[in-house]
Design an enzyme around this catalytic site. Structure first.
Site, PDB file in Angstrom:
ATOM      1  N   HIS A   1      -1.014  -2.202   1.825  1.00  0.00           N
ATOM      2  CA  HIS A   1      -2.050  -2.165   2.868  1.00  0.00           C
ATOM      3  C   HIS A   1      -1.581  -1.255   4.004  1.00  0.00           C
ATOM      4  CE1 HIS A   1      -5.449  -3.365   5.229  1.00  0.00           C
ATOM      5  NE2 HIS A   1      -4.641  -3.557   6.254  1.00  0.00           N
TER       6      HIS A   1
ATOM      7  N   ASN B   1       0.147  -5.495  -3.576  1.00  0.00           N
ATOM      8  CA  ASN B   1      -0.816  -4.553  -2.996  1.00  0.00           C
ATOM      9  C   ASN B   1      -0.152  -3.825  -1.832  1.00  0.00           C
ATOM     10  OD1 ASN B   1      -3.457  -3.411  -2.367  1.00  0.00           O
ATOM     11  ND2 ASN B   1      -3.517  -4.809  -0.622  1.00  0.00           N
TER      12      ASN B   1
ATOM     13  N   LEU C   1      -9.957  -8.789  -6.590  1.00  0.00           N
ATOM     14  CA  LEU C   1      -9.700  -9.240  -7.961  1.00  0.00           C
ATOM     15  C   LEU C   1     -10.378 -10.572  -8.232  1.00  0.00           C
ATOM     16  CD1 LEU C   1      -5.888  -8.465  -8.356  1.00  0.00           C
ATOM     17  CD2 LEU C   1      -7.810  -7.166  -9.286  1.00  0.00           C
TER      18      LEU C   1
ATOM     19  N   GLY D   1      -5.161   8.377  -5.294  1.00  0.00           N
ATOM     20  CA  GLY D   1      -3.979   8.056  -6.089  1.00  0.00           C
ATOM     21  C   GLY D   1      -2.676   8.666  -5.604  1.00  0.00           C
ATOM     22  N   THR D   2      -2.541   8.881  -4.293  1.00  0.00           N
ATOM     23  CA  THR D   2      -1.249   9.404  -3.818  1.00  0.00           C
ATOM     24  C   THR D   2      -0.144   8.356  -3.961  1.00  0.00           C
ATOM     25  OG1 THR D   2      -1.667   8.815  -1.506  1.00  0.00           O
ATOM     26  CG2 THR D   2      -2.315  11.030  -2.208  1.00  0.00           C
ATOM     27  N   ASN D   3      -0.515   7.089  -3.840  1.00  0.00           N
ATOM     28  CA  ASN D   3       0.499   6.046  -4.065  1.00  0.00           C
ATOM     29  C   ASN D   3       0.884   5.971  -5.543  1.00  0.00           C
ATOM     30  OD1 ASN D   3       1.269   4.401  -1.557  1.00  0.00           O
ATOM     31  ND2 ASN D   3      -0.940   4.676  -1.322  1.00  0.00           N
TER      32      ASN D   3
HETATM   33  C1  GRF Z   1      -3.795   3.884   0.973  1.00  0.00           C
HETATM   34  O1  GRF Z   1      -3.817   4.084   2.361  1.00  0.00           O
HETATM   35  C2  GRF Z   1      -3.490   2.444   0.655  1.00  0.00           C
HETATM   36  O2  GRF Z   1      -2.625   1.848   1.559  1.00  0.00           O
HETATM   37  C3  GRF Z   1      -4.844   1.825   0.770  1.00  0.00           C
HETATM   38  O3  GRF Z   1      -5.734   2.797   0.239  1.00  0.00           O
HETATM   39  C4  GRF Z   1      -5.158   4.091   0.367  1.00  0.00           C
HETATM   40  C5  GRF Z   1      -5.099   4.674  -1.015  1.00  0.00           C
HETATM   41  O4  GRF Z   1      -4.634   5.962  -1.079  1.00  0.00           O
HETATM   42  N1  GRF Z   1      -4.867   0.506   0.180  1.00  0.00           N
HETATM   43  P1  GRF Z   1      -4.262   6.612  -2.465  1.00  0.00           P
HETATM   44  O5  GRF Z   1      -5.419   6.405  -3.429  1.00  0.00           O
HETATM   45  O6  GRF Z   1      -2.990   5.965  -2.980  1.00  0.00           O
HETATM   46  O7  GRF Z   1      -4.061   8.067  -2.163  1.00  0.00           O
END
Ligand code: GRF
Length: 207
Positions: free
Chosen positions: A109, A107, A93, A11-13
């Site tokens: 990627h 999304n 999904l 979940g860093t994003n």
């Molecule tokens: C990220 O590299 C994202 O691009 C990919 O999965 C990873 C998820 O990382 N789809 P996080 O859970 O957001 O840390």
């Protein structure tokens, strides 16, 4: 604008989005739901720490995929989210959520689509494949979601140089820091501002 964020892992994003709602470019955006495909996702702790409602929905826990798909739609509808953000979400999904939220699901990627994407290209794998191919730049892509992995209209991309001493892990980290955590919040900002139009599978940003 209200958004739902779908997660499966660290979940860093998600954290980058949360941080931007507090002190960055998303201060008018509310995360109304975090939906996880895994009960063990650290992203759930991040949601709890920030008082964000979360739910775990695993397709394996439902009688069939259609029932799971229906439940996903119900959760998003109940949350009032107008945009669904897949932030490290690893499940494909179902058709119902994709059609009901057509052009309202994005999304992130970790590669420059159409390179190193599609089924099985998640986690460290796109970075391994990029280094194995010897590309000199890689990066991240935010795209709209349709029923096929990584095939919807591309909204934003950002690149970084691939450096001689890169390992997949080093490249992954650089792409997260310099690309993903920047363009995912930026994509939400553009959509919230009504600056994105989609025509014939191409996304246009009208500044
Ligand atoms: C990220 O590299 C994202 O691009 C990919 O999965 C990873 C998820 O990382 N789809 P996080 O859970 O957001 O840390």
């Amino acid at each position: 604008m209200k958004i739902a964020v779908f997660v499966s892992g660290g979940g860093t994003n998600l954290q980058a989005i949360i941080d931007n709602t507090k002190t960055g470019i998303l201060q008018d955006i509310e995360i109304v739901l975090v939906l996880s495909s895994s009960p063990d996702a650290y992203a759930l702790t991040r949601a709890a720490d920030n008082g964000i409602k979360s739910v775990v929905l695993r397709s394996a826990d439902f009688a069939d995929k259609a029932e799971w798909d229906q439940k996903v739609v119900e959760e998003v509808k109940a949350s009032g989210a107008e945009l669904v953000v897949l932030a490290g979400y690893l499940s494909l999904l179902g058709p119902k959520i994709v059609s009901e939220y057509s052009n309202r699901i994005i999304n992130i990627h970790p590669a420059l689509i159409p390179s190193f994407c599609g089924a099985g290209m998640y986690g460290i794998k796109p970075h391994r494949a990029a280094l194995a191919r010897g590309v000199k730049v890689s990066g991240a892509t935010v795209h709209f979601v349709n029923e096929n992995y990584d095939e919807g209209p591309i909204l934003l991309q950002k690149s970084v140089d691939v450096l001689p001493d890169d390992t997949p892990e080093i490249l992954q980290k650089r792409i997260m820091k310099e690309c993903e955590w920047e363009i995912l919040p930026k994509a939400i900002r553009l959509i919230a501002d009504g600056k994105v139009e989609i025509n014939n599978n191409i996304a246009y940003v009208r500044e």
